[in-house]
Design a protein around this motif. Structure first.
Motif, PDB file in Angstrom:
ATOM      1  N   THR A 231     -75.835   7.962 -17.970  1.00  0.00           N
ATOM      2  CA  THR A 231     -76.119   8.125 -19.399  1.00  0.00           C
ATOM      3  C   THR A 231     -75.577   9.445 -19.920  1.00  0.00           C
ATOM      4  N   VAL A 232     -75.784  10.517 -19.159  1.00  0.00           N
ATOM      5  CA  VAL A 232     -75.262  11.829 -19.554  1.00  0.00           C
ATOM      6  C   VAL A 232     -73.734  11.797 -19.589  1.00  0.00           C
ATOM      7  N   HIS A 233     -73.121  11.198 -18.575  1.00  0.00           N
ATOM      8  CA  HIS A 233     -71.659  11.106 -18.514  1.00  0.00           C
ATOM      9  C   HIS A 233     -71.109  10.327 -19.710  1.00  0.00           C
ATOM     10  N   GLU A 234     -71.720   9.189 -20.003  1.00  0.00           N
ATOM     11  CA  GLU A 234     -71.238   8.348 -21.113  1.00  0.00           C
ATOM     12  C   GLU A 234     -71.435   9.003 -22.473  1.00  0.00           C
ATOM     13  N   SER A 235     -72.382   9.931 -22.565  1.00  0.00           N
ATOM     14  CA  SER A 235     -72.616  10.624 -23.837  1.00  0.00           C
ATOM     15  C   SER A 235     -71.487  11.599 -24.153  1.00  0.00           C
ATOM     16  N   GLY A 236     -70.748  12.017 -23.118  1.00  0.00           N
ATOM     17  CA  GLY A 236     -69.669  12.974 -23.315  1.00  0.00           C
ATOM     18  C   GLY A 236     -70.152  14.406 -23.461  1.00  0.00           C
ATOM     19  N   TYR A 237     -71.437  14.635 -23.263  1.00  0.00           N
ATOM     20  CA  TYR A 237     -71.990  15.983 -23.405  1.00  0.00           C
ATOM     21  C   TYR A 237     -71.422  16.891 -22.321  1.00  0.00           C
ATOM     22  N   ASP A 238     -70.971  18.055 -22.730  1.00  0.00           N
ATOM     23  CA  ASP A 238     -70.396  19.025 -21.794  1.00  0.00           C
ATOM     24  C   ASP A 238     -71.393  20.156 -21.560  1.00  0.00           C
TER      25      ASP A 238
ATOM     26  N   TYR B  46     -72.566  16.344 -10.618  1.00  0.00           N
ATOM     27  CA  TYR B  46     -71.677  16.991 -11.595  1.00  0.00           C
ATOM     28  C   TYR B  46     -71.032  18.264 -11.083  1.00  0.00           C
TER      29      TYR B  46
END
Length: 73
Positions: free
Chosen positions: A21-28, A50
């Motif tokens: 979910t974090v990966h798909e959000s694109g949040y860096d 990560y």
């Protein structure tokens, strides 16, 4: 309050789902904060997935049960 029982397989699946979910959000982000009240293991796993540094907050304070009961009434 009812108890929630989660097997290790379920736990690992949920952590992997959170990572996805974090990966798909694109949040860096550049680090992960792990809070001792249940977040240490999750933070450790996410920091390995990560390859990010994790920081842990180990000092927590819980009110005595009597104080919690009085506050909720």
């Amino acid at each position: 309050m009812a108890s929630l029982h989660v097997s290790w397989d379920q736990y690992n699946t949920l952590v992997e789902r959170l990572a996805l979910t974090v990966h798909e959000s694109g949040y860096d982000f550049d680090q992960i904060i792990c809070i001792a009240r249940g977040g240490m293991r999750v933070g450790d796993v996410l920091s390995r997935i990560y390859e990010r540094r994790s920081r842990s907050c180990r000092r927590t304070r819980t009110r005595p049960k009597a104080a919690r009961s009085a506050a909720s009434s």
